[in-house]
Enzyme design. Structure first.
Site, short mmCIF file in Angstrom:
data_model
loop_
_atom_site.label_atom_id
_atom_site.label_comp_id
_atom_site.label_asym_id
_atom_site.label_seq_id
_atom_site.Cartn_x
_atom_site.Cartn_y
_atom_site.Cartn_z
N ASP A 190 -10.69 -6.87 -9.24
CA ASP A 190 -11.47 -7.79 -8.69
C ASP A 190 -12.86 -7.18 -8.13
O ASP A 190 -13.62 -7.89 -8.37
CB ASP A 190 -10.62 -8.03 -7.31
CG ASP A 190 -9.37 -8.64 -7.58
OD1 ASP A 190 -9.24 -9.69 -7.43
OD2 ASP A 190 -8.52 -7.94 -7.96
N THR A 216 -4.66 -13.34 -8.69
CA THR A 216 -4.70 -11.65 -8.57
C THR A 216 -2.77 -11.28 -8.64
O THR A 216 -2.58 -10.53 -9.22
CB THR A 216 -5.15 -11.03 -7.35
OG1 THR A 216 -6.52 -11.47 -7.35
CG2 THR A 216 -4.83 -9.53 -7.62
#
Length: 458
Positions: A130, A227
């Site tokens: 990320d 995610t």
């Protein structure tokens, strides 16, 4: 820590050796820009079509032929050339896909340090990927457009990495970013003249602090959309869009695990990995992973294979994608989020029954749902958030424009276009989001929502 030590740490964590060239002695020549428009990528390969491979870096300020040309779109009806923006966005997302693939692979290896999973304040997961993708996209966009004040709206901040106990995590992010940026010429982009340090990475992440709005130009990034799917070894997406005066003008979706055979979408990606080992795909075959992209007003959308898998970026490998022609609800497939936390499965199940949908829902992580509709692998995506949840623009901007240009329809449940001009949230959203392959299915679902809403608990 020097370049070799950083990259050695990254190689040890991921099992992927760094490029032998390194940064040593690298000095890049800059020349005046000469820009020319050519035709848009063809949906079928052609021997005469120009190729942009690793031998032609897209250096900021250097001579370059822009292959992208879509003259149909523009803000307010004006003809605007987005050749550079589109090509840069596709190349940058390609690079980001490589970083994500390496980090996800490391997550599947026991006791791998670089793949450690952390939790944000809202308890949602976050990984090295990320922050790493956000840093890479920020640095590359700034470098390509030579604008230190480039405006980016993105999901992550540097708070965790900058904290007193974030040093080890930051080191992993820095190593991941440098390990990817050193290969930037493979994507037609420029590598830094020397490795980026901790300060450089944190600054790149901090640049992504725009709040959007109705005026001006800004990029919108979700570095790893989905995610939870990413950490589970399943589907996820890298989403990048450009918004100008409140309108999404182009979008790019990187879907590294998207299978080319749509039936594999019904299986967990780990099962797909296992079956691929049992029966490996043929060499050089395009069996999974793609980058999809579209520019508003073109009436077309494209996808291309991952540079990470094919070794170079060649626009001749791009294929045009179109939504499905299925209009009968009995034959239609609908997508919805995997997790129930921010979407009501019971309400969408009721809608599906009322409309006449008979197939089981395809539950997919991330904006891969948008990709499935754009590519014709599904016909409907419905999402109805629970009270108090606010949709964010980075979760939808890229996917919306790709579906629309592929021939589909995306609105809120009241039939209104999604409004990307009011900051980081989709303010004024009427109940939920409905994306369909065609107007007929879309109209039927809108009617079903109106008929069912008062009896719902949302």
């Amino acid at each position: 820590m020097g370049c070799s030590l950083r990259l050695s740490a990254w190689a040890a964590a991921t099992g992927i050796p760094p490029s032998p060239s390194g940064w040593q002695g690298r000095r890049l020549h800059r020349a005046p820009l000469a820009r020319r428009r050519c035709s848009a990528p063809s949906s079928t390969p052609s021997a005469a079509a120009p190729s942009l491979g690793a031998s032609r870096p897209l250096l900021a300020g250097t001579e370059h032929e822009w292959l992208w040309d879509c003259r149909g779109g523009g803000i307010g009806g004006a003809r605007r050339d987005y050749a550079k923006e589109m090509e840069v966005a596709v190349r940058v997302v390609q690079a980001a896909c490589t970083l994500c693939q390496r980090v996800q692979d490391s997550l599947l290896v026991p006791d791998s340090g670089s793949g450690s999973i952390h939790s944000k304040l809202d308890r949602s997961p976050v990984t090295v990927a990320d922050w790493g993708v956000q840093a890479i996209v920020s640095w590359l966009l700034s470098d390509c457009f030579q604008d230190k004040l480039i405006s980016i709206v993105a999901e992550e901040d540097d708070q965790t990495l900058s904290s007193s106990d974030g040093a080890a995590l930051l080191e992993s992010v820095v190593a991941a970013v440098n390990g990817c940026l050193i290969e930037a010429p493979k994507y037609g982009l420029r590598s830094p003249e020397k490795e980026l340090g901790d300060h450089d990475i944190l600054q790149a992440i901090r640049k992504c602090s725009s709040t959007g709005g109705p005026k001006g130009r800004f990029w919108v990034l979700d570095p790893v959309d989905g995610t939870l799917g990413f950490v589970r070894g399943d589907q996820y997406a890298i989403a990048l869009a450009l918004i100008e005066d409140g309108e999404v003008v182009l979008g790019v979706l990187g879907c590294p695990n998207y299978p080319m055979k749509k039936e594999w979408l019904n299986y967990h990606q780990r099962y797909y990995r296992l079956m691929s080992k049992v029966s490996p795909p043929t060499s050089e075959s395009w069996h999974k992973g793609c980058v999809m992209y579209a520019h508003r007003g073109c009436g077309k959308a494209w996808m291309q294979p991952l540079v990470h898998d094919f070794g170079k970026l060649d626009w001749r490998n791009s294929r045009e994608i179109r939504v499905s022609t299925v209009s009968d609800p009995v034959s239609a497939t609908f997508c919805e989020p995997v997790e129930k936390a921010n979407s009501s499965h019971s309400f969408t199940a009721g809608l599906a029954h009322r409309v006449g949908l008979r197939k089981q829902p395809l539950r997919v992580y991330s904006m891969v749902k948008y990709a499935a509709i754009a590519r014709g692998d599904a016909e409907i995506f419905m999402k109805f958030a629970r009270a108090g949840y606010k949709e964010k623009i980075w979760d939808h901007a890229a996917g919306v424009v790709i579906i629309q240009e592929a021939g589909g329809v995306v609105t809120d449940a009241g039939g209104r276009p999604l409004d990307f001009s009011r900051g980081v949230f989709l303010e004024g959203l009427d109940r939920g989001i409905i994306a369909c392959s065609g107007a007929l299915l879309h109209h039927r679902i809108l009617g079903a929502v109106d008929a069912s809403w008062n009896s719902s608990t949302l």
